[in-house]
Every structure is written in C-alpha cells, then in structure tokens.
Scaffold this active site. Structure first.
Site, PDB file in Angstrom:
ATOM      1  N   ALA A  22     -12.229   0.114   4.657  1.00 20.91           N
ATOM      2  CA  ALA A  22     -11.428  -0.700   3.813  1.00 20.91           C
ATOM      3  C   ALA A  22     -10.483   0.465   2.988  1.00 20.91           C
ATOM      4  O   ALA A  22     -11.043   1.375   2.963  1.00 20.91           O
ATOM      5  CB  ALA A  22     -11.766  -1.836   3.194  1.00 20.91           C
ATOM      6  N   HIS A  23      -9.578  -0.069   2.434  1.00 24.60           N
ATOM      7  CA  HIS A  23      -8.824   0.936   1.660  1.00 24.60           C
ATOM      8  C   HIS A  23      -9.592   1.422   0.437  1.00 24.60           C
ATOM      9  O   HIS A  23     -10.318   0.820  -0.253  1.00 24.60           O
ATOM     10  CB  HIS A  23      -7.493   0.146   0.869  1.00 24.60           C
ATOM     11  CG  HIS A  23      -7.887  -1.405   0.292  1.00 24.60           C
ATOM     12  ND1 HIS A  23      -6.635  -2.113   0.386  1.00 24.60           N
ATOM     13  CD2 HIS A  23      -8.929  -1.987   0.103  1.00 24.60           C
ATOM     14  CE1 HIS A  23      -7.252  -3.351  -0.106  1.00 24.60           C
ATOM     15  NE2 HIS A  23      -8.402  -3.164  -0.462  1.00 24.60           N
ATOM     16  N   ASN A  24      -9.174   2.755   0.148  1.00 23.97           N
ATOM     17  CA  ASN A  24      -9.865   3.482  -1.015  1.00 23.97           C
ATOM     18  C   ASN A  24     -11.282   3.792  -0.877  1.00 23.97           C
ATOM     19  O   ASN A  24     -12.042   4.062  -1.985  1.00 23.97           O
ATOM     20  CB  ASN A  24      -9.468   2.526  -2.516  1.00 23.97           C
ATOM     21  CG  ASN A  24      -7.927   2.455  -2.837  1.00 23.97           C
ATOM     22  OD1 ASN A  24      -7.285   1.760  -2.158  1.00 23.97           O
ATOM     23  ND2 ASN A  24      -7.507   3.506  -3.539  1.00 23.97           N
ATOM     24  N   HIS A  35       0.880  -1.087   0.053  1.00 23.40           N
ATOM     25  CA  HIS A  35      -0.050  -0.070  -0.056  1.00 23.40           C
ATOM     26  C   HIS A  35       0.908   1.573   0.044  1.00 23.40           C
ATOM     27  O   HIS A  35       1.990   1.446   0.504  1.00 23.40           O
ATOM     28  CB  HIS A  35      -0.916  -0.037   1.236  1.00 23.40           C
ATOM     29  CG  HIS A  35      -1.894  -0.998   1.182  1.00 23.40           C
ATOM     30  ND1 HIS A  35      -1.719  -2.322   1.048  1.00 23.40           N
ATOM     31  CD2 HIS A  35      -3.423  -0.677   0.988  1.00 23.40           C
ATOM     32  CE1 HIS A  35      -3.134  -2.853   0.801  1.00 23.40           C
ATOM     33  NE2 HIS A  35      -4.002  -1.927   0.923  1.00 23.40           N
TER      34      HIS A  35
END
Lengths: 332, 332, 332
Positions: C236-238, C195
């Site tokens: 979560a991511h994004n 990441h």
C-alpha cells in the site's frame, strides 16, 4: 426453438407439457417466464417457491412431479440437468465469442464528445461511452458495456457486460464482467456453469488495480454509489453491495451475498456465499465471515463473531496456555 | 561447454572428476544425467538419494565427499552453489529474453484453421495453436507454448512455456508460465532462482481472471483435466493438481505440493509447500493447511485440522471465554 | 494561485493569514512549506507536531486555533477539509490524465542503447530508460518513470510514477505506481484521496506477476535492494520495505507500515497499517500482524504473536476441547 427440439439436442427426455412450446431465452428458475428455459439443481432448489412459470425446466426424475405441481410448462428429464442446460443454452442464446472491434480509436462504438482513447485500447463496436471519459492504454471494453461520463478506465483493464454510471474509476488490470466460477456435474466430470447476466457499477465507484468482479449468472452483480474497492479485491457473481462501502485489499465476497450501505471491511476479510451483511457493519481485517451480521455491528475472527467476543476469547486462550507453563513439545 | 569452463566462469573450484566432460543442459540433482549441470542445496538435499548421475554439481566443501560417493561425475566447490548454478545456467542454456513476435495476427506461429486472433494480441513465432481457438485482445502467447483446439484465451492473459490441452478456458489477466519465486544466497545477498520447466494444463481446465500459475524450476507444474480455478488463485512452481478439482478465489498452493483428484478448496484456503493432499479432500474456506491430508477427509482452520476438531475447539473456546464473564481489558 | 482563490474555489472560509499568499504545490501537513497547501484530518493529526510551516491548511473549526499557534501561514475552515483539499489540489497541481504516448517503440521517451521494446508496449514521452532494459509486449510505462539498466518489464505490466534502479525484474501484469485507496468524507459521502507521491524500487528488486504497489500520497513508497515479492502481493501507499526481504504470494502490507532488512513473510501474511517490523523478522504464513515486531523475532497466528506462544496456545486449545469429549452440537 421448441421445447422438444431443445430436449433432443442434449439427449434429455421431454416427460411433460407441449413440446411445441417456443423458447427464446434463459432465466433463473424462480423468475423464468413461459418463453424461458431453466433447470432445477435439486430438492432444496424448490424450497420457498410456490409457483413457477418457466417454459422448460431440466431436472432429475424425482423432481418431475414437484415441478408439475408448481406450474412449469414443460419438463425434460435427464441425469445431469445443469450440464444439459449449459449445452442447450449455448444453442438457444447467441454466443458472443469474438469481439467486433478494431484497435486504437477506430472503433465503431457510440462515443460522446471529448473522449480520450489511449494507444492500444480495444473497444467493441457495441459499446456506448459518455463524455470526458478516458480509456487507458491497452484497456479492453468488450460487448455489452455502457460507460458513463467522466469515467477513468485504467491501462489494461478488461471490461465486459458492465453498466457503469458517471465518475467511475477503474484502476489498471481490473477484470470486470467475466463469467464467475460455478460448476455443475456432467456425465464426464465437472462442467463450468454458463453466465448470462451483467455487472452494474453506480456513480463514483472505484475499483482497485487487478481486482475482479464477476457478472451475474442471471440478473446483475451490483455495486452501489461511491463504494471503493482496493487492489486485488474479488466480488463473485450475483453479489449486491450498497453505497459508501470500503473494501480493503484482498477482500472477497462470495456468490449471492449482500452488503448494506456504509460497510467497512479490513484487509483480507472474506464473506462466504449467500450471507447478508447489514448497513454500517465493520468487519476486522483477516476475518472469515460465515453468517449474517446485523446492522451496525463490528465483527472479527475466523470464523467471524462479534469483535468483543473474539478479543475476550483471545485473552482467555492466552491465560489458558500461560497457566500450563513452558510446553516443550509445542515449542519447535 | 566443459565442466572446467563452467566452473571457471563462475569462480568455482573443480575439485573432482574429468574437467573435459561436456555439459548440455540443467536438471534437478536427483534426475540429472551425465550431460546435465546441477547443484546441491545442503545436506538435507541428499537425504533419500542413493545414486546420482549428474555431470557437474556445485556444492559447498562439506558435500564434496558425499556427492563423490553417490556417483556425481564432476564436482565444483564454492561458497554459494545456488548462485553459481544460476549464473552458469544463464550461459549454458540459451536465454529467451525477447519474443520473436509481430502483432495482430501477423505472427509466424503455426496456426490451425478457424482461429480468431483479436486486435492487439501478440503471439511468438514458435507457438502452435489448434483449431477453433480464440485469442482475446491484447493476450500474449510467448515462447514455448502449444495450445490445443477450442481453447479460449482471455484478453490480456500472458502465457509462456505452457502445454495446453483442448477446451481450456483462460480468463483475462491470468499469468501462466512465469518463473516462480525462489531465492538462493549469493555473495551479495539474495539471488532469484532461475526456472527451466513448463506448465501443463489438461483438457477442459479453467483458469480464473488474474490468476497466476508458475512454471516448474525443472519439469512441469501440472493441472489435471476439468479442474477449475477461480479468480486470483496462485499455483506455485512444481505443484501437481489432479482432475476435477475446484479452487475458489484467493486459494494458494505453495511450491511442490500435490493435490489428488476431486479436491475442493473454499475461498482463500492455502496449502504450504511440499504438502500432499489426497483424493476427494474438502478444505474449508480460509484454512491454512500445513501438513498432509489423507484421502476423503474434510479439514479447516488455521492451522488446518479435521473440521470436526476445529468446530469442537471453537465451542470449547467460546465456553471458556464465557465462564470468565465480562473482561473489560479485552473489550476495547 | 493565492490562498484566497484556492479557498473560494472549494467554498471554504479563509479565517486566518494573508490571502494573497501564493501556493505552488501540495504536501503532507508535517512537511509542508510556505508555498504548499495541505489539510488536517483531526485533532490526532496534530499530535507530536510542535511547529508547522504550511502555506495553507484546510481544517474544521475546532482546529483553527491549534493550527495558528503551530505556525501555519493561512487557514481555511470548512466542514470537509479532506474533500476540499482533494478538489483544490486538482486545480493547483496540473493533472496528468492522458499519456503523451505513441505505441510500439515510436515513443519520444529518452531511451539508452540496446533497449528492446516488444510489440504493443506503450511508453510515455517523459520516460527515461537505461541500457539493455527489455519492455515486454503490451507493457505500459506511464508518466513520471525513470527505469534503470538491465531491467525486465513483463508483458502487460502497468507502471507509473516509479523510480527504478538497475536489474529490476517486474513480472507480467504487475501494477506499480497507482493511487492507493484512501477516503475522506465529503458533503455527499466518501471521496477518494488524491495521490501525489511515487514508488522507488532499488537495484535487483523482483516484483511478482499481478502484484500491486501503490504510490505514496506524498513522498515515496520504497522497496529496498534485492527484495523479492511473489505473485499477487499488495504493497500500500507510503510503505517502506528494507533490503533482502522475501514476501510470498498474497502477502499484504497496509499503508505507512515499515519492514527492516531481511524480513521473511510466509504466504498470505498480512501487516496492518502504521506497524513497524524490525530487521531479520520471520512471519509465518497466514499471519495477521496487528502490532510492531522487534528485531529478530518469529511471529505467527491471527492476530499474530510470538510463534512459540501461538503454538503453545494451539496445544492448550486442543487439550481443552479433547477433555470435553465428543460434543455433538459442534460436529455438524
């Protein structure tokens, strides 16, 4: 400690065997040897067992005869065998309550070279850590830990009674190796079950932030190589997970269940206790798995069933409700 | 502070009563006395109340007359009574923002004998701790805590505004006594509700790793003797839980709900806010409880209903979908 | 580093373009410029893209021609492009493994006036913190953080790669800015995705205790002004969340999904990845949202659908099961 002394300590009645028998450790009833103390939960606990070697077993009166015939060396009768076992175990096995630790890298732990220990980390003197491992700020590595090479232990993670391979990545706030939640009846309500086992994480395992993995009651909670757990996942005591599995956030696996290799669980999927999941199984997000799933299948729903059946049922329900037209009662 | 000064501070209009009335504290509208400041959320907030003694109440214009007739001493009118209350309370009640603490056992806290404080623990000077209690590495015991004897506070646990009996077992990473999540409307969007209450944990309570228990808005969030919470359980503000309950991992109880004694909740079961659960109730894993459950019943499902009905419905759905044969649309 | 050197480093075959091209950074395929290295997951990854400017792209053989025609400068072919990218990125981009930090306020960080840093807090030397902000005991502020004014960072919170506005309230134990869980296939099983992005929290955001918010793979995970997350929420991511949203405990939002403004999610509601939720949407507790929800609608159920439909279906199921009378098979 002798069997007689142990029984007296907790007010149980030694009803069978040689009271002078020496006890050294504790174990599950099925695997206990002649020097081990154990207990029987009830009749169902004895199903499938044909011979036992336990040194001492606590039990309720109706189990005395069955346990004799199975080969247990000495038997102590009492109203609450689980609570008696917990109390006796706290005397028989040396408790580890306080850490023998100093802060900030001044630990007496057995450290390989090129290890980074960030400020505020606390490491018990009994710990062994392999080369190139990084311990984050405020992380706590408690008694009974062996940590491999090239591991990354995130800030504030709390780890105890854990055997860890190489390249293991533990994210911040994860708690690994605590006693799980089990209860036994005592004379004055619920008593928490004591835990004596460990956690084993194979190479390249990844544990997400604030995830929790409990140590086994006896034996090991096990997570296979390259398996990745997302944030806020819960793995209960005595669970076994294979290699190359992925468990998304909020997944939970209850006590003693097993997962094969290459199992994928979508977010918030849960697995009940004592359930077996085969290799290559896929479990949809938000599923509640209450039974075994054979190798290679894809399941979903609450309770979980084969995903095709779940989807077919959803269509059927939609048609059923549609046929009835607008139902004002339901449309609050 | 006078009622008039408080109203002016937040730009509200004192429309009734003696502006010189002195205010000392905050309270819920139903229990507020003549020296307490409070606020009314809306018409439904007044249902079932037949007399009020609050010193000052913030409200919207249409509630002025009803509050007068119920006996409130002074009334301040404004567009956003909740936000006005939160702002005024931050002035009226001394805020506790920073800890008066030193690290590593050098605390000025009131400690009984034989206490172990591990490296890195931080304990506020106002704290009282009983004999034989162990505070784990990096644990934080903040303002407003009284901790009993023989307690075990796990590594990295964060505790504040909590009254704890004896033999309480708090596992690592648990967060107890933080403000819960409540919001009120402000002139510029959502405003977080302030919290003034506490958490009370009776003897032999067990709180799992990374679990969270919020303090009450006013009064106490309460957990009864011997109740055991598993890892990652969430108990919201103002919840009351009886004795000898067991809540498995991921269980959540929303604000102001109550559980009787000996209630068992399977993993990931949730209870909505303002719901009452009777004694000896069993709730199946993954249930979503939206309504009261009478004493002794077993419920399950989403939304939860008596478990037998849930299981009967599952059979009915399966038959319905089966009758229709293979439905290719659904079998993606 | 040249494209040729990068390809050789990971055993990939440079099959197109000028191997001398200099690479400086990493980026998502769609936004990568001529100095950026990226990778293609598969054919579906190219859908909707009509021109690309990436300096180097790792891919499997069948994607070489499509990537050429889309404009990628250099292409490296290999069996596991994701794993090759992760390995190459660890060399190209300087890794930040250990904090440059000292403990207890002796940090070299850029601190404005009137900041309180509690005992045990660890702050990386690169951090910038605004006026009046309070950092709780044992909190860890890692590399890449800019924290605004009047923020409150709770005890034991772990924050990294996070850009924070003013008046942000982070409760104890929250973990913000860690790498999320993504996996790519490697030659020897699963490999965790690296990441490179950040987290952005706008003014007046509130993050609950033990909540987790992952940094973006590339770009930013974003939470809008005044949005309030309860305890144990996972983002979560994004993910992108608008302003004035409220997410109750155990809510989860999976990777790359978006929420509009003023979205309310009841407890334990989950949203699958790559789903878009409109403004003013209400999602009932315990819902599992698998698809987009248009602005202003209220949904519920598992899988989620318009709440009226869900409630109508519940009535229909109840009637269906009732008609069949007592079914003993189901009433275990």
């Amino acid at each position: 400690m002798s069997a007689r002394a142990v029984a007296e300590l907790v007010g149980a009645k030694l009803v069978y065997g040689d009271g002078a028998l020496a006890l050294h450790d504790v174990a599950a009833l099925g695997t206990a040897g002649p020097g081990d103390m154990s207990f029987a939960r009830g009749c169902s606990h004895l199903q499938g067992l044909d011979t036992l070697q336990a040194g001492l077993c606590f039990c309720t009166p109706e189990l005395v005869e069955p346990l004799k015939s199975l080969g247990v060396r000495t038997i102590a009768e009492c109203a609450h065998p689980g609570a008696a076992f917990v109390k006796a175990a706290s005397q028989l096995v040396t408790p580890i309550m306080a850490m023998r630790a100093t802060q900030g890298g001044k630990t007496q732990a057995n450290l390989a070279k090129n290890i980074v220990i960030a400020p505020g980390a606390v490491i018990d003197d009994s710990v062994v850590i392999g080369e190139n491992t990084v311990i984050g700020p405020g992380a706590v590595i408690g008694p009974g830990c062996v940590i491999g090479c090239d591991c990354m232990i995130g800030a504030g993670a709390v780890i105890g009674f854990t055997l860890m391979g190489d390249h293991v990545d533990v994210r911040p706030g994860a708690v690994i190796g605590e006693a799980g939640l089990g209860t036994v009846d005592g004379s004055n309500g619920l008593v928490a079950m004591a835990h004596f086992g460990a956690v084993r994480l194979e190479d390249d395992v990844r544990i997400g932030a604030n995830a929790t993995i409990d140590r086994a009651v006896f034996g090991e909670t096990h997570i296979g190589a390259r398996t990745k757990l997302d944030n806020l996942v819960q793995i209960a005591h005595n669970v076994t997970i294979g290699s190359d599995c992925v468990l998304a956030s909020f997944c939970g696996v209850a006590g003693s269940s097993t997962l094969g290799n290459d199992v994928l669980m979508g977010g918030r999927a849960g697995i009940a206790d004592h359930v077996n999941i085969g290799h290559h199984v896929r479990i949809a997000a938000a599923s509640a798995v209450m039974q075994d799933i054979p190798e290679g299948e894809t399941w979903g729903g609450h309770p979980a069933r084969p995903l095709r059946a779940f989807l077919r049922e959803q269509v059927a329900i939609r048609k059923l409700a549609g046929k009835k037209g607008g139902n004002d009662d339901a449309e609050r």
